[in-house]
Design an enzyme around this catalytic site. Structure first.
Site, short mmCIF file in Angstrom:
data_model
loop_
_atom_site.label_atom_id
_atom_site.label_comp_id
_atom_site.label_asym_id
_atom_site.label_seq_id
_atom_site.Cartn_x
_atom_site.Cartn_y
_atom_site.Cartn_z
N ARG A 1 69.72 13.76 -86.87
CA ARG A 1 68.56 13.78 -87.77
C ARG A 1 68.62 12.64 -88.79
NH1 ARG A 1 66.10 19.08 -88.09
NH2 ARG A 1 66.02 19.69 -85.93
N ARG B 1 63.69 13.66 -93.64
CA ARG B 1 63.14 13.83 -95.00
C ARG B 1 64.04 13.36 -96.14
NH1 ARG B 1 61.74 19.88 -93.67
NH2 ARG B 1 63.60 19.40 -92.49
N ARG C 1 55.37 10.83 -93.52
CA ARG C 1 54.99 12.24 -93.35
C ARG C 1 53.84 12.67 -94.26
NH1 ARG C 1 54.68 16.18 -91.79
NH2 ARG C 1 56.33 17.72 -91.89
N ASP D 1 61.31 15.58 -80.71
CA ASP D 1 61.84 16.91 -80.99
C ASP D 1 62.15 17.60 -79.67
OD1 ASP D 1 62.13 18.87 -83.45
OD2 ASP D 1 61.53 20.04 -81.70
N TYR E 1 64.03 29.34 -78.13
CA TYR E 1 62.79 29.13 -78.89
C TYR E 1 61.59 29.71 -78.15
CZ TYR E 1 64.94 26.25 -82.46
OH TYR E 1 65.71 25.83 -83.51
O1 CP3 Z 1 68.18 12.88 -85.01
C1 CP3 Z 1 67.09 12.27 -85.16
O2 CP3 Z 1 66.90 11.46 -86.08
C2 CP3 Z 1 66.00 12.48 -84.14
C3 CP3 Z 1 65.04 13.46 -84.51
C4 CP3 Z 1 65.16 14.91 -84.12
C5 CP3 Z 1 64.20 15.85 -84.53
N1 CP3 Z 1 64.47 17.05 -83.93
C6 CP3 Z 1 63.05 15.59 -85.41
C7 CP3 Z 1 62.67 16.68 -86.35
C8 CP3 Z 1 66.08 15.59 -83.31
C9 CP3 Z 1 67.35 15.07 -82.63
C10 CP3 Z 1 65.62 16.93 -83.19
C11 CP3 Z 1 66.29 17.94 -82.36
C12 CP3 Z 1 66.01 19.35 -82.60
N2 CP3 Z 1 64.82 19.94 -82.92
C13 CP3 Z 1 66.97 20.38 -82.45
C14 CP3 Z 1 68.39 20.20 -82.02
C15 CP3 Z 1 69.21 19.74 -83.15
C16 CP3 Z 1 69.47 20.77 -84.21
O3 CP3 Z 1 69.12 20.50 -85.36
O4 CP3 Z 1 70.03 21.82 -83.89
C17 CP3 Z 1 66.34 21.59 -82.74
C18 CP3 Z 1 66.99 22.98 -82.74
C19 CP3 Z 1 64.98 21.31 -83.03
C20 CP3 Z 1 63.89 22.25 -83.37
C21 CP3 Z 1 63.42 21.99 -84.73
N3 CP3 Z 1 62.53 20.98 -85.06
C22 CP3 Z 1 63.76 22.67 -85.93
C23 CP3 Z 1 64.71 23.84 -86.02
C24 CP3 Z 1 63.04 22.07 -86.97
C25 CP3 Z 1 62.98 22.46 -88.41
C26 CP3 Z 1 64.19 21.98 -89.08
C27 CP3 Z 1 63.91 21.51 -90.46
O5 CP3 Z 1 64.80 20.80 -90.93
O6 CP3 Z 1 62.87 21.81 -91.04
C28 CP3 Z 1 62.31 21.00 -86.42
C29 CP3 Z 1 61.46 20.05 -87.15
C30 CP3 Z 1 61.96 18.66 -87.13
N4 CP3 Z 1 62.28 17.95 -86.01
C31 CP3 Z 1 62.15 17.82 -88.25
C32 CP3 Z 1 62.60 16.58 -87.76
C33 CP3 Z 1 62.93 15.32 -88.54
C34 CP3 Z 1 61.87 18.24 -89.67
C35 CP3 Z 1 61.19 17.19 -90.48
C36 CP3 Z 1 59.72 17.25 -90.69
O7 CP3 Z 1 59.06 18.31 -90.70
O8 CP3 Z 1 59.23 16.15 -90.92
#
Ligand code: CP3
Length: 368
Positions: A27, A31, A40, A76, A153
């Site tokens: 990630r 943010r 965003r 994602d 999910y």
């Molecule tokens: O690593 C990176 O920079 C690449 C971006 C990336 C995102 N999601 C963008 C994202 C990656 C590698 C993921 C993978 C992902 N997504 C996983 C596996 C990794 C982990 O964290 O366990 C999972 C379980 C998801 C599902 C998901 N998407 C969740 C649980 C969330 C909410 C988490 C949060 O922090 O709010 C998301 C949203 C998400 N995907 C964000 C980002 C940058 C949150 C940021 C936003 O809303 O702008």
């Protein structure tokens, strides 16, 4: 000129010696960065993911600002589900919400496996754009969610603490569970092959929530599918990373899935993890993301502990044990990168290893 194949990250993936330990963060585009928050303000997460120019721009933000050794494509794990007829959203602060959850064998039967050409083409296009912009020293990582984590999910409808519905499908309807895993495995293989074809130079499989399973359930309900993904990726000749959290009790089994690198979280020391994995595999990790919010001296101590546990072994890639938190001060990220590079510099260890080799020869000669 040295090409990307000689980059620290790809060398470490192949367990070759490096000048210092490569570092990137899960990630890393997100943010905690002002640049990301500005994008965003104008676009939703899904708009960014589905617009190649925006996804490429956001992927490159941390690369431009920080001394990172790898980029990861911005997307994602839920994105490819759209082509399977799944409707989802990201609600503020709560993560993903799936609107048509899978709860019955019938729901699973009706799930469509997309045609190989129907994957999320915007991700492939974003990969091509990023590769054009990236410095030749920085490799680009592609990724996908692993079938178990994605299934959780789909079944729970969002993040879950106990995974009750997911486990109930496994236990009450094992055939449906296996059917679902097969469909997700096929989709994941196609999706990752597409990313590699578009230019991803390594791939990571995120099985973030497998730590909720006991070893026996992991073995029968999950392992065959993860294994088949890595088997199908092997001929592509790119390194593979297999990540999960809370996996201390599953490492021997994850090893059998067959990735080049295993990503571990902070709940296990790297020495112990390596011992359990049996040496012939690289390790990625494993600083606690919460430590990134702590006082500098404590943070530095923890970074050093991770490096000490890794013992300068070939195949260590420094990362967090899970995604970077939005509250993380960017200055702390900068500091961690610098400390990792300083502390892991191999000139000393290479010299001392050479010195040791010389003295060992000397000792052998004396013996004679
Ligand atoms: O690593 C990176 O920079 C690449 C971006 C990336 C995102 N999601 C963008 C994202 C990656 C590698 C993921 C993978 C992902 N997504 C996983 C596996 C990794 C982990 O964290 O366990 C999972 C379980 C998801 C599902 C998901 N998407 C969740 C649980 C969330 C909410 C988490 C949060 O922090 O709010 C998301 C949203 C998400 N995907 C964000 C980002 C940058 C949150 C940021 C936003 O809303 O702008």
């Amino acid at each position: 000129m040295k090409g990307v194949n000689d980059s620290r990250f790809l060398r470490a993936c192949r367990r070759e010696p490096v000048d210092c330990t490569p570092v990137w963060f899960m990630r890393q585009a997100g943010r905690y960065m002002e640049e990301y928050r500005r994008v965003r303000e104008r676009y939703s997460l899904l708009e960014i993911c589905r617009t190649p120019e925006l996804a490429a721009r956001v992927t490159l933000q941390p690369i431009r600002r920080l001394d990172l050794d790898a980029a990861i494509i911005f997307a994602d794990i839920l994105l490819p589900l759209q082509s399977m007829g799944i409707d989802f959203d990201f609600s503020k602060g709560e993560g993903p919400v799936i609107h048509n959850t899978l709860r019955t064998p019938n729901d699973i039967r009706n799930l469509e496996v997309p045609h190989p050409e129907e994957g999320p083409v915007s991700v492939f296009e974003a990969i091509r754009l990023v590769r054009r912009e990236l410095d030749s020293k920085i490799p680009l990582i592609g990724f996908a969610g692993a079938p178990f984590t994605v299934a959780s999910y789909l079944i729970e409808g969002g993040y879950s603490r106990r995974f009750v519905n997911t486990k109930m499908i496994m236990y009450y309807h094992p055939e449906s569970w296996h059917d679902l895993m097969k469909k997700l495995t096929t989709m994941t293989i196609q999706y990752l092959q597409g990313q590699v074809k578009a230019g991803a130079q390594a791939v990571q499989l995120f099985d973030s929530w497998i730590g909720c399973l006991c070893p026996a359930d992991y073995t029968s309900f999950v392992l065959p599918y993860s294994k088949s993904i890595f088997e199908r990726l092997r001929p592509l000749g790119i390194p593979t990373i297999h990540f999960g959290t809370g996996t201390a009790a599953l490492l021997e089994l994850m090893r059998r899935a067959g990735s080049d690198i295993v990503g571990v979280d902070w709940r296990i020391g790297l020495k112990e993890a390596w011992r359990r994995l049996g040496g012939k595999v690289g390790i990625q990790g494993n600083l606690d993301p919460v430590a990134m919010l702590g006082p500098r001296d404590k943070l530095k101590e923890k970074v050093e502990q991770v490096l000490e546990q890794a013992e300068g072994k070939v195949g260590h890639i420094f990362n967090l044990g899970h995604g970077i938190l939005p509250e993380t001060p960017v200055e702390n990220v900068e500091a961690v990168i610098e400390w990792v590079k300083q502390k892991s510099k191999r000139t000393h260890s290479v010299k001392s290893r050479a010195a040791k080799a010389v003295s060992a020869v000397g000792a052998r000669r004396k013996k004679r």
